[in-house]
Design a protein around this motif. Structure first.
Motif, PDB file in Angstrom:
ATOM      1  N   VAL A   1       1.080   9.211  -5.731  1.00 39.65           N
ATOM      2  CA  VAL A   1       2.154   8.776  -4.850  1.00 39.65           C
ATOM      3  C   VAL A   1       2.188   7.258  -4.982  1.00 39.65           C
ATOM      4  N   SER A   2       3.319   6.714  -5.437  1.00 40.72           N
ATOM      5  CA  SER A   2       3.476   5.266  -5.624  1.00 40.72           C
ATOM      6  C   SER A   2       4.034   4.644  -4.359  1.00 40.72           C
ATOM      7  N   VAL A   3       3.386   3.562  -3.897  1.00 46.02           N
ATOM      8  CA  VAL A   3       3.808   2.898  -2.669  1.00 46.02           C
ATOM      9  C   VAL A   3       3.887   1.390  -2.918  1.00 46.02           C
ATOM     10  N   PRO A   4       5.106   0.787  -2.840  1.00 44.14           N
ATOM     11  CA  PRO A   4       5.213  -0.671  -2.958  1.00 44.14           C
ATOM     12  C   PRO A   4       4.624  -1.355  -1.714  1.00 44.14           C
ATOM     13  N   ILE A   5       3.837  -2.399  -1.937  1.00 44.17           N
ATOM     14  CA  ILE A   5       3.222  -3.152  -0.846  1.00 44.17           C
ATOM     15  C   ILE A   5       3.848  -4.542  -0.820  1.00 44.17           C
ATOM     16  N   TRP A   6       4.308  -4.984   0.355  1.00 43.70           N
ATOM     17  CA  TRP A   6       4.927  -6.299   0.502  1.00 43.70           C
ATOM     18  C   TRP A   6       3.853  -7.334   0.806  1.00 43.70           C
ATOM     19  N   PRO A   7       4.138  -8.605   0.531  1.00 48.53           N
ATOM     20  CA  PRO A   7       3.159  -9.658   0.838  1.00 48.53           C
ATOM     21  C   PRO A   7       2.802  -9.674   2.326  1.00 48.53           C
ATOM     22  N   LYS A   8       1.556  -9.935   2.609  1.00 41.99           N
ATOM     23  CA  LYS A   8       1.067 -10.032   3.998  1.00 41.99           C
ATOM     24  C   LYS A   8       0.197 -11.280   4.040  1.00 41.99           C
ATOM     25  N   TYR A   9       0.612 -12.278   4.779  1.00 47.06           N
ATOM     26  CA  TYR A   9      -0.043 -13.580   4.702  1.00 47.06           C
ATOM     27  C   TYR A   9      -1.218 -13.770   5.652  1.00 47.06           C
ATOM     28  N   HIS A  10      -1.214 -13.106   6.756  1.00 51.31           N
ATOM     29  CA  HIS A  10      -2.295 -13.317   7.722  1.00 51.31           C
ATOM     30  C   HIS A  10      -2.450 -12.083   8.585  1.00 51.31           C
ATOM     31  N   GLY A  11      -3.433 -12.106   9.424  1.00 51.59           N
ATOM     32  CA  GLY A  11      -3.639 -10.983  10.335  1.00 51.59           C
ATOM     33  C   GLY A  11      -4.817 -10.129   9.910  1.00 51.59           C
ATOM     34  N   THR A  12      -4.827  -8.933  10.425  1.00 51.52           N
ATOM     35  CA  THR A  12      -5.921  -8.004  10.154  1.00 51.52           C
ATOM     36  C   THR A  12      -5.465  -6.969   9.128  1.00 51.52           C
ATOM     37  N   PRO A  13      -6.401  -6.278   8.511  1.00 50.38           N
ATOM     38  CA  PRO A  13      -5.999  -5.210   7.589  1.00 50.38           C
ATOM     39  C   PRO A  13      -5.145  -4.165   8.319  1.00 50.38           C
ATOM     40  N   ALA A  14      -4.222  -3.578   7.598  1.00 47.29           N
ATOM     41  CA  ALA A  14      -3.345  -2.550   8.168  1.00 47.29           C
ATOM     42  C   ALA A  14      -3.429  -1.301   7.293  1.00 47.29           C
ATOM     43  N   THR A  15      -3.179  -0.144   7.895  1.00 47.94           N
ATOM     44  CA  THR A  15      -3.284   1.108   7.149  1.00 47.94           C
ATOM     45  C   THR A  15      -1.994   1.920   7.219  1.00 47.94           C
ATOM     46  N   PHE A  16      -1.796   2.723   6.183  1.00 47.94           N
ATOM     47  CA  PHE A  16      -0.734   3.729   6.174  1.00 47.94           C
ATOM     48  C   PHE A  16      -1.344   5.028   5.659  1.00 47.94           C
ATOM     49  N   ARG A  17      -0.660   6.134   5.908  1.00 43.90           N
ATOM     50  CA  ARG A  17      -1.171   7.447   5.500  1.00 43.90           C
ATOM     51  C   ARG A  17      -0.210   8.124   4.546  1.00 43.90           C
ATOM     52  N   VAL A  18      -0.785   8.921   3.669  1.00 44.27           N
ATOM     53  CA  VAL A  18      -0.016   9.854   2.849  1.00 44.27           C
ATOM     54  C   VAL A  18      -0.501  11.234   3.254  1.00 44.27           C
ATOM     55  N   GLN A  19       0.421  12.063   3.706  1.00 45.55           N
ATOM     56  CA  GLN A  19       0.061  13.411   4.137  1.00 45.55           C
ATOM     57  C   GLN A  19       0.696  14.426   3.193  1.00 45.55           C
ATOM     58  N   LEU A  20      -0.138  15.332   2.669  1.00 42.23           N
ATOM     59  CA  LEU A  20       0.337  16.402   1.796  1.00 42.23           C
ATOM     60  C   LEU A  20       0.568  17.670   2.604  1.00 42.23           C
ATOM     61  N   SER A  21       1.528  18.482   2.172  1.00 44.27           N
ATOM     62  CA  SER A  21       1.802  19.761   2.846  1.00 44.27           C
ATOM     63  C   SER A  21       2.553  20.686   1.887  1.00 44.27           C
ATOM     64  N   ASP A  22       2.695  21.916   2.295  1.00 47.93           N
ATOM     65  CA  ASP A  22       3.520  22.910   1.607  1.00 47.93           C
ATOM     66  C   ASP A  22       3.220  23.038   0.109  1.00 47.93           C
ATOM     67  N   VAL A  23       2.002  23.425  -0.202  1.00 50.56           N
ATOM     68  CA  VAL A  23       1.596  23.624  -1.596  1.00 50.56           C
ATOM     69  C   VAL A  23       2.158  24.939  -2.110  1.00 50.56           C
TER      70      VAL A  23
END
Length: 162
Positions: free
Chosen positions: A119-141
């Motif tokens: 799964v390809s996910v473009p990441i935008w620049p992030k200049y400061h702050g704390t680490p952030a997370t996102f999820r990839v959820q799979l379903s319907d195999v």
């Protein structure tokens, strides 16, 4: 303990003998066990991995969360995916359009014999702050004998220094 292996068809037969030492008494010193080679009959597992990235100060970077089958299938396998902000503390959740972008949902198709996709996910620049997370959820195999064993992957975006 001594084993003798006899192989026939898809089964391995083990015969073991236990010898006595010291004062221990052994009531039965021979045992027989059978190992059945049925790995090709076990469900084929499918799962998604995690990824970590440092957001660059200029431009964007695309990360790939690996999606893999444990072994090749003889038929086409499909799985749906969805991107979402990470769980936990709201300030640590990456946001679509702010920290990452791209197609929010879709379907991955494994052609027969193929075991790896992403799964390809473009990441935008992030200049400061704390680490952030996102999820990839799979379903319907779809696909005979395929079981979803790891449905959630996590992307962690570390801020760029500066």
């Amino acid at each position: 303990l001594e084993f003798r292996r006899v192989l026939f068809r898809s089964r391995i037969r083990l015969t073991g003998m236990i010898g006595s030492s010291g004062d221990a008494a052994i009531g039965r010193d021979v045992g027989i066990g059978t190992i059945i080679d049925d790995d090709d009959q076990a469900p084929n597992s499918l799962g998604v991995g995690d990824v970590q990235v440092s957001a660059f100060e200029v431009g964007k970077v695309t990360v790939q969360l690996p999606v893999a089958l444990a072994r090749p299938s003889t038929e086409t396998v499909t799985v749906k995916y969805t991107l979402a902000p990470g769980s936990g503390d709201y300030s640590l959740r990456a946001t679509d359009g702010g920290d990452y972008g791209g197609k929010v949902s879709g379907t991955i198709t494994f052609a027969p014999g193929r075991t790896v996709a992403a799964v390809s996910v473009p990441i935008w620049p992030k200049y400061h702050g704390t680490p952030a997370t996102f999820r990839v959820q799979l379903s319907d195999v779809t696909g005979s004998g395929v079981v979803l064993t790891r449905a959630n992957g996590t992307g962690t975006i570390y801020p760029a220094s500066g």
